[in-house]
Design a protein around this motif. Structure first.
Motif, PDB file in Angstrom:
ATOM      1  N   HIS A 147       0.736  -1.254   0.111  1.00 42.37           N
ATOM      2  CA  HIS A 147       0.189  -0.019   0.033  1.00 42.37           C
ATOM      3  C   HIS A 147       0.798   1.114  -0.045  1.00 42.37           C
ATOM      4  O   HIS A 147       1.553   1.748   1.093  1.00 42.37           O
ATOM      5  N   GLU A 170      -1.093  -0.597   7.317  1.00 43.44           N
ATOM      6  CA  GLU A 170      -2.427  -1.303   7.583  1.00 43.44           C
ATOM      7  C   GLU A 170      -1.883  -2.125   9.163  1.00 43.44           C
ATOM      8  O   GLU A 170      -0.946  -2.227   9.208  1.00 43.44           O
ATOM      9  N   LEU A 186      -6.679   1.035   7.661  1.00 41.30           N
ATOM     10  CA  LEU A 186      -5.496   1.856   6.582  1.00 41.30           C
ATOM     11  C   LEU A 186      -5.488   3.269   6.833  1.00 41.30           C
ATOM     12  O   LEU A 186      -6.320   3.984   7.103  1.00 41.30           O
ATOM     13  N   PRO A 218      -5.531   4.342  -0.019  1.00 40.01           N
ATOM     14  CA  PRO A 218      -4.155   3.575   0.403  1.00 40.01           C
ATOM     15  C   PRO A 218      -3.555   3.397  -0.828  1.00 40.01           C
ATOM     16  O   PRO A 218      -2.241   3.352  -0.947  1.00 40.01           O
ATOM     17  N   VAL A 253      -3.126  -0.042  -3.810  1.00 48.30           N
ATOM     18  CA  VAL A 253      -2.494  -1.481  -3.653  1.00 48.30           C
ATOM     19  C   VAL A 253      -1.606  -1.673  -4.929  1.00 48.30           C
ATOM     20  O   VAL A 253      -2.254  -1.508  -6.052  1.00 48.30           O
TER      21      VAL A 253
END
Length: 215
Positions: A109, A114, A171, A176, A178
């Motif tokens: 991320h 996280e 998060l 965030p 990915v």
């Protein structure tokens, strides 16, 4: 005036550190406007007088994600895309479902740390530290256990039980992002040259071609 230069340098460093952190919101909230033509770092704000309770609401985390896929896992995100009221608040979450022996593949991320809480099942989790150490830190988690994945580091979760598992991830970003490592390296569009990847992974180019064909 010999003291002036050191004081100036220290002041510059302190100011730089302060500017490097995320700014705090300057209002109670900034509900995002879907499909706004205004391009900003985040989303444009809805008129506060038009804000409704539903701008801060999402329903659906009680529903299991579809885990009938190649890796046996599914993430149900709750970010600013699902709750417009998260805009500028710097937080989001996701429900993670895992089939028996399912895997949330190695990913990062780029904008968030996280923190993962296991609700059901048994998960093997881990992350890899940055170069040059590249240490792998792993832990087997049971129901109620919590684990943290630092921002930007490659991490994964693997269900090592004979029943489905469920976790909730919080998060530290409204969005965030990915980056799934396999998808990014072997499934980019256009593809990274097989000669580049063959040299990077120190394998034959035919092996790279076979892997890329799966993505």
């Amino acid at each position: 005036m010999a003291w002036y230069f050191p004081v100036l340098c220290i002041s510059f460093v302190l100011i730089s550190v302060a500017l490097a952190s995320d700014p705090s919101p300057l209002q109670d909230f900034c509900v995002s406007i879907p499909n706004s033509p205004v391009i900003v770092n985040g989303f444009a704000c809805k008129d506060p007088k038009l804000v409704q309770a539903n701008d801060f609401f999402f329903s659906g985390l009680h529903l299991a994600g579809n885990i009938s896929n190649a890796v046996g896992s599914r993430a149900t995100p709750v970010s600013v895309a699902q709750i417009p009221g998260l805009n500028t608040l710097g937080i989001s979450l996701a429900r993670l479902d895992y089939a028996s022996w399912g895997l949330n593949p190695p990913h990062t991320h780029p904008r968030a740390t996280e923190i993962l809480t296991v609700l059901e099942g048994t998960l093997l989790v881990g992350f890899v530290t940055s170069n040059p150490e590249n240490r792998l830190l792993t832990k087997v988690l049971q129901k109620g256990d919590v684990f943290v994945f630092p921002a930007g580091l490659i991490h994964f979760q693997h269900n090592v039980g004979y029943k489905n598992a469920v976790a909730i991830a919080a998060l530290s970003s409204q969005n965030p992002g990915v980056i799934t490592i396999g998808n990014a390296v072997f499934g980019s569009k256009p593809a990274i040259g097989s000669d580049i990847l063959a040299k990077a992974f120190q394998v034959d180019g035919n092996i790279i071609n076979q892997i890329q064909s799966r993505f």
